[in-house]
Motif scaffolding. Structure first.
Motif, PDB file in Angstrom:
ATOM      1  N   PRO A 165       6.767  -5.193 -24.916  1.00  0.00           N
ATOM      2  CA  PRO A 165       5.795  -5.804 -24.001  1.00  0.00           C
ATOM      3  C   PRO A 165       4.839  -4.755 -23.448  1.00  0.00           C
ATOM      4  N   THR A 166       3.682  -5.199 -23.008  1.00  0.00           N
ATOM      5  CA  THR A 166       2.737  -4.328 -22.317  1.00  0.00           C
ATOM      6  C   THR A 166       3.058  -4.349 -20.829  1.00  0.00           C
ATOM      7  N   LEU A 167       3.256  -3.177 -20.252  1.00  0.00           N
ATOM      8  CA  LEU A 167       3.555  -3.067 -18.834  1.00  0.00           C
ATOM      9  C   LEU A 167       2.268  -2.801 -18.056  1.00  0.00           C
ATOM     10  N   TYR A 168       2.139  -3.451 -16.919  1.00  0.00           N
ATOM     11  CA  TYR A 168       0.982  -3.252 -16.057  1.00  0.00           C
ATOM     12  C   TYR A 168       1.452  -2.746 -14.699  1.00  0.00           C
ATOM     13  N   GLY A 169       0.531  -2.070 -14.000  1.00  0.00           N
ATOM     14  CA  GLY A 169       0.800  -1.584 -12.662  1.00  0.00           C
ATOM     15  C   GLY A 169       0.201  -2.493 -11.609  1.00  0.00           C
ATOM     16  N   PRO A 170      -0.064  -1.970 -10.403  1.00  0.00           N
ATOM     17  CA  PRO A 170      -0.648  -2.784  -9.333  1.00  0.00           C
ATOM     18  C   PRO A 170      -1.950  -3.455  -9.760  1.00  0.00           C
ATOM     19  N   LEU A 171      -2.115  -4.708  -9.358  1.00  0.00           N
ATOM     20  CA  LEU A 171      -3.290  -5.509  -9.688  1.00  0.00           C
ATOM     21  C   LEU A 171      -3.493  -5.673 -11.187  1.00  0.00           C
ATOM     22  N   GLY A 172      -2.439  -5.561 -11.960  1.00  0.00           N
ATOM     23  CA  GLY A 172      -2.547  -5.740 -13.399  1.00  0.00           C
ATOM     24  C   GLY A 172      -3.242  -4.599 -14.097  1.00  0.00           C
ATOM     25  N   ARG A 173      -3.296  -3.427 -13.459  1.00  0.00           N
ATOM     26  CA  ARG A 173      -3.983  -2.276 -14.052  1.00  0.00           C
ATOM     27  C   ARG A 173      -2.983  -1.329 -14.712  1.00  0.00           C
ATOM     28  N   SER A 174      -3.382  -0.076 -14.867  1.00  0.00           N
ATOM     29  CA  SER A 174      -2.579   0.879 -15.643  1.00  0.00           C
ATOM     30  C   SER A 174      -1.202   1.078 -15.014  1.00  0.00           C
ATOM     31  N   PHE A 175      -0.217   1.228 -15.879  1.00  0.00           N
ATOM     32  CA  PHE A 175       1.165   1.458 -15.456  1.00  0.00           C
ATOM     33  C   PHE A 175       1.529   2.922 -15.667  1.00  0.00           C
ATOM     34  N   GLU A 176       2.234   3.495 -14.711  1.00  0.00           N
ATOM     35  CA  GLU A 176       2.745   4.855 -14.821  1.00  0.00           C
ATOM     36  C   GLU A 176       4.256   4.834 -14.636  1.00  0.00           C
ATOM     37  N   TRP A 177       4.964   5.558 -15.492  1.00  0.00           N
ATOM     38  CA  TRP A 177       6.418   5.595 -15.408  1.00  0.00           C
ATOM     39  C   TRP A 177       6.838   6.331 -14.141  1.00  0.00           C
ATOM     40  N   PRO A 178       7.650   5.705 -13.299  1.00  0.00           N
ATOM     41  CA  PRO A 178       8.050   6.351 -12.043  1.00  0.00           C
ATOM     42  C   PRO A 178       9.124   7.403 -12.255  1.00  0.00           C
TER      43      PRO A 178
ATOM     44  N   CYS B 197       0.827  -1.211   0.000  1.00  0.00           N
ATOM     45  CA  CYS B 197       0.000   0.000   0.000  1.00  0.00           C
ATOM     46  C   CYS B 197       0.860   1.258   0.000  1.00  0.00           C
ATOM     47  N   ALA B 198       2.114   1.139   0.445  1.00  0.00           N
ATOM     48  CA  ALA B 198       3.004   2.294   0.502  1.00  0.00           C
ATOM     49  C   ALA B 198       3.974   2.343  -0.678  1.00  0.00           C
ATOM     50  N   ALA B 199       3.844   1.404  -1.611  1.00  0.00           N
ATOM     51  CA  ALA B 199       4.759   1.364  -2.753  1.00  0.00           C
ATOM     52  C   ALA B 199       4.506   2.544  -3.689  1.00  0.00           C
ATOM     53  N   CYS B 200       5.589   3.056  -4.287  1.00  0.00           N
ATOM     54  CA  CYS B 200       5.452   4.151  -5.251  1.00  0.00           C
ATOM     55  C   CYS B 200       4.764   3.667  -6.522  1.00  0.00           C
ATOM     56  N   THR B 201       5.183   2.524  -7.010  1.00  0.00           N
ATOM     57  CA  THR B 201       4.569   1.956  -8.210  1.00  0.00           C
ATOM     58  C   THR B 201       5.021   0.518  -8.382  1.00  0.00           C
ATOM     59  N   ASP B 202       4.379  -0.178  -9.293  1.00  0.00           N
ATOM     60  CA  ASP B 202       4.746  -1.547  -9.672  1.00  0.00           C
ATOM     61  C   ASP B 202       5.048  -1.595 -11.159  1.00  0.00           C
ATOM     62  N   ILE B 203       5.916  -2.520 -11.524  1.00  0.00           N
ATOM     63  CA  ILE B 203       6.047  -2.953 -12.911  1.00  0.00           C
ATOM     64  C   ILE B 203       5.684  -4.427 -12.928  1.00  0.00           C
ATOM     65  N   GLN B 204       4.639  -4.791 -13.652  1.00  0.00           N
ATOM     66  CA  GLN B 204       4.217  -6.181 -13.728  1.00  0.00           C
ATOM     67  C   GLN B 204       4.154  -6.618 -15.186  1.00  0.00           C
ATOM     68  N   ILE B 205       4.768  -7.777 -15.446  1.00  0.00           N
ATOM     69  CA  ILE B 205       4.787  -8.346 -16.799  1.00  0.00           C
ATOM     70  C   ILE B 205       4.367  -9.803 -16.677  1.00  0.00           C
ATOM     71  N   PRO B 206       3.322 -10.234 -17.403  1.00  0.00           N
ATOM     72  CA  PRO B 206       2.808 -11.593 -17.215  1.00  0.00           C
ATOM     73  C   PRO B 206       3.685 -12.693 -17.795  1.00  0.00           C
ATOM     74  N   TYR B 207       4.452 -12.403 -18.883  1.00  0.00           N
ATOM     75  CA  TYR B 207       5.173 -13.509 -19.536  1.00  0.00           C
ATOM     76  C   TYR B 207       6.392 -12.969 -20.270  1.00  0.00           C
TER      77      TYR B 207
END
Length: 363
Positions: free
Chosen positions: A314-327, A272-282
Motif C-alpha cells: 500500500p501507499t502510506l501517507y502522512g498528515p493531510l494525505g501528504r508525504s509519509f516519513e518513517w518514525p 499539531c504536536a504529533a510526531c507523525t501520522d500513518i494514513q491509508i485510504p482503503y
C-alpha cells in the motif's frame, strides 16, 4: 536419522553420515556500519557530509562434521542450499536472520536479536580438512550481507496486545479542519519593503487523491507506553498490524505523540504536536496490514479465493494525505499512539496492535 536432523534425506543415503554444522567464529556484529565521506573544499577544510550506515557483512567460520568421505560433498551441497534463503521470500529482498547475542537463558527472548534483508554474499568455501579415524572435519567460511544495518531486539512487552477497534471511543471531527488550526512560524528576516527574488518552481508534493474532507464519526483507540518502559540508550521503531475483519476499512489514521511526563494518553489530542501520522485510504475486507518500521516496508495480505492470499504494497501517507516519513524514536520519551477508523467502515471484528522495537548499530 533418529533426530530427525533437517539435513537428513532418505533419498540421499550419504546424508545419514553427515553429523551437522558447528559454529566456530563469527565477525560482523561488533562493528558499527556508520560512516561519512568528507568532501574537500576549495579553500581550507572540508564539508563533513551526511553520516550514513552501509550494509552489514557477517562472516561465519564453521565446522562440517561427517563420518565418511562421500558425506562431505553432500554436507557442502546442503549448507549451500540452506544459505540461499527462503525460496519465496528471499531473492533481492533478503530474509530475516535470528541470532543470540550471548548464551541464551530461559526461553532466550532477552538474548534474541533480528537482522533483516539478509542474503548470502559469498561462500561457502572449505579452507581446511582434517581426516581422522572417526570421520572428517572440514572448516568452511561464508559471508552474509544484511541490507538493513540495524540489529533489532524483541518488541517491548508493554505493547503487544490486540485492540478491538469498535471498543474505542466514538467521536465526530474533521481531520482537515483540525490540521488547519496548526500554525507555522514565518521567517523573521523577510523585508516587506524588499521581498526576496522568487525561488524556482518546486515539484508538487504528492497528495492522496482520495483524502477526504468533511466531518465524520471515528472510533478512537489509544495505546500508551510509559517512558520507563523504553531502553534509555537505544532507538526504537514501531510495527503496526491491523486486521480489517468482515468489511472494507476506509480512512485509517494512526498518530504518534511523545509523552515524556507519562500523562493520560486519553487527554492527548493535539495533532499539531504529533510526531507523525500513518494514513491509508482503503483496506479490503478480510485483509491484514503490516507497517514494519524495521524494514521500512508495508504489506497487505488480501484473500484471493482458491489461490489463498495475495500480497500488495500500500501507499502510506502522512498528515493531510501528504508525504509519509518513517518514525524513529531516539529518546525514552514515552508514547501515546492513537488509532482512528471511520465508524461506518469499521467491522465488529476489526482489530489492531502496535509493537515498539529497540535497535542498535552493534551487538
Amino acid at each position: 536419522m533418529s533426530d530427525p536432523a533437517p539435513w537428513y534425506d532418505p533419498a540421499v543415503p550419504e546424508s545419514e553420515y553427515f553429523l551437522g554444522v558447528m559454529g566456530l567464529d563469527v565477525v560482523g556484529f561488533s562493528q558499527s556500519t556508520r560512516g561519512r565521506t568528507p568532501v574537500q573544499l576549495v579553500g581550507d577544510g572540508a564539508a563533513l557530509g551526511i553520516a550514513r550506515r552501509s550494509h552489514r557483512e557477517i562472516t561465519y567460520t564453521v565446522l562440517l562434521l561427517v563420518r565418511e568421505e562421500c558425506a562431505l560433498p553432500y554436507a557442502l551441497e546442503w549448507l549451500s542450499a540452506a544459505l540461499q534463503g527462503a525460496p519465496c521470500e528471499g531473492s533481492c529482498v533478503g530474509d530475516e536472520l535470528g541470532v543470540f547475542s550471548c548464551c541464551p537463558t530461559g526461553d532466550g527472548t532477552r538474548e534474541l536479536r533480528h537482522l533483516f534483508g539478509v542474503g548470502l554474499l559469498e561462500g561457502p568455501t572449505v579452507t581446511a580438512t582434517r581426516y581422522m579415524d572417526e570421520g572428517i572435519i572440514a572448516e568452511a567460511t561464508f559471508t552474509l550481507a544484511a541490507a538493513v544495518p540495524w540489529i533489532y531486539r524483541e518488541p517491548l512487552e508493554t505493547l503487544t496486545d490486540w485492540i478491538t477497534l469498535r471498543a474505542g471511543t466514538l467521536l465526530t471531527f474533521d481531520p482537515d479542519e483540525v490540521y488547519g488550526a496548526c500554525l507555522e512560524a514565518t521567517p523573521c528576516l523577510d523585508d516587506p519593503l524588499c521581498p526576496p527574488p522568487p525561488l524556482p518552481v518546486r515539484a508538487p508534493v504528492p497528495v492522496d487523491a482520495c483524502y477526504p474532507t468533511g466531518s465524520a464519526q471515528f472510533y478512537r483507540s489509544v495505546v500508551s507506553l510509559p517512558p520507563v518502559a523504553q531502553p534509555e540508550w537505544l532507538e526504537a521503531v514501531p510495527v503496526f498490524e491491523l486486521e480489517t475483519g468482515g468489511t472494507a476499512l476506509r480512512r485509517l489514521i494512526v498518530r504518534f505523540w511523545a509523552n515524556p511526563l507519562g500523562g493520560d494518553c486519553m487527554d492527548v489530542a493535539d495533532p499539531c504536536a504529533a510526531c507523525t501520522d500513518i494514513q491509508i485510504p482503503y483496506l479490503p475486507a478480510g485483509s491484514k496490514l503490516t507497517v514494519d518500521g524495521r524494514t521500512q516496508r508495508a504489506e497487505v495480505d488480501c484473500p484471493a479465493g482458491p489461490l489463498g492470499s495475495a500480497t500488495s504494497s500500500p501507499t502510506l501517507y502522512g498528515p493531510l494525505g501528504r508525504s509519509f516519513e518513517w518514525p524513529v524514536f531516539s529518546c525514552p520519551t514515552g508514547l501515546c499512539i492513537e488509532i482512528l477508523s471511520t465508524s461506518a467502515t469499521t467491522a465488529a471484528d476489526a482489530r489492531a496492535r502496535v509493537f515498539l522495537v529497540p535497535r542498535s548499530d552493534v551487538g
